[in-house]
Design an enzyme around this catalytic site. Structure first.
Site, PDB file in Angstrom:
ATOM      1  N   HIS A 115      -2.012   0.737   5.288  1.00 35.47           N
ATOM      2  CA  HIS A 115      -2.464   1.515   4.139  1.00 35.47           C
ATOM      3  C   HIS A 115      -2.360   3.001   4.417  1.00 35.47           C
ATOM      4  O   HIS A 115      -2.506   3.458   5.548  1.00 35.47           O
ATOM      5  CB  HIS A 115      -3.891   1.143   3.722  1.00 35.47           C
ATOM      6  N   ASP A 137     -11.610   4.466  -1.533  1.00 48.18           N
ATOM      7  CA  ASP A 137     -12.249   4.088  -0.274  1.00 48.18           C
ATOM      8  C   ASP A 137     -13.751   3.927  -0.536  1.00 48.18           C
ATOM      9  O   ASP A 137     -14.368   4.788  -1.175  1.00 48.18           O
ATOM     10  CB  ASP A 137     -12.007   5.176   0.776  1.00 48.18           C
ATOM     11  N   HIS A 173      -3.944   6.598   3.623  1.00 53.98           N
ATOM     12  CA  HIS A 173      -5.102   7.334   3.103  1.00 53.98           C
ATOM     13  C   HIS A 173      -4.596   8.555   2.338  1.00 53.98           C
ATOM     14  O   HIS A 173      -3.759   9.312   2.854  1.00 53.98           O
ATOM     15  CB  HIS A 173      -5.994   7.841   4.242  1.00 53.98           C
TER      16      HIS A 173
END
Lengths: 120, 120
Positions: B101, B31, B103
């Site tokens: 997505h 990220d 995390h």
């Protein structure tokens, strides 16, 4: 099943819970200490202690947990505004019950700072 | 693939990212605005906009995302202390990029209050 597991006991109806969904592979019930207007725990009947313990053969089951999350989200009308799913694995994440479970959270805006874990 | 999707562009190498894992079905990268010492995004190559858009046929793929999360967790030595996985779906959850997505967060204790979404 594990004899000393609270979630296995719920599935065996030895402990009460507000069950909102069940099928051959998965059970879902309301979190007794909800953190949002909708807070449901979705878990496999198979006693997998943590996410780290899932095996390659469990992939379809893991995917099925998410299909069920979507079905419950629609039933609770979270599909319009959105929702979050969370899996806590181990001590750093604060996992309390060692039977793999997916948190489904929704019914109010969930802070952006926590959307990506910030502030955690 | 979707032409206007940032994550599809990363997979096509049109936008740079620090890719830590890839296979035929999944790509994972750091990220750019990490919320924890380890903060990786794991996504299917298939352009599925949100969790709600996954179909029954995507269950194995969804499970595979979690196998990859475990593999990355081991590579980043999160397996000892734990980690969290989060999927944000839609506006209430603060989903920013509309390409599904997962995390992966770890490397420090994640508050119990947020473990279950409380405070969000």
């Amino acid at each position: 099943m594990a004899d000393d597991c609270v979630f296995c006991k719920i599935m065996k109806r030895e402990i009460n819970a507000d069950i909102v969904y069940e099928d051959d592979a998965v059970v879902a019930f309301k979190d007794i200490n909800p953190a949002a207007p909708v807070h449901i725990l979705i878990l496999p009947r198979k006693h997998i202690p943590t996410l780290l313990d899932m095996e390659k053969d469990d992939e379809a089951l893991m995917g099925h947990l998410h299909s069920v999350a979507n079905e419950i989200a629609r039933a609770f009308e979270l599909d319009k505004k959105g929702y979050r799913t969370v899996i806590n694995c181990g001590s750093d994440a604060g996992q309390i019950v060692f039977h793999l479970h997916l948190h489904l959270l929704g019914g109010r805006p969930l802070l952006q700072t926590i959307a990506n874990g910030r502030g955690a």
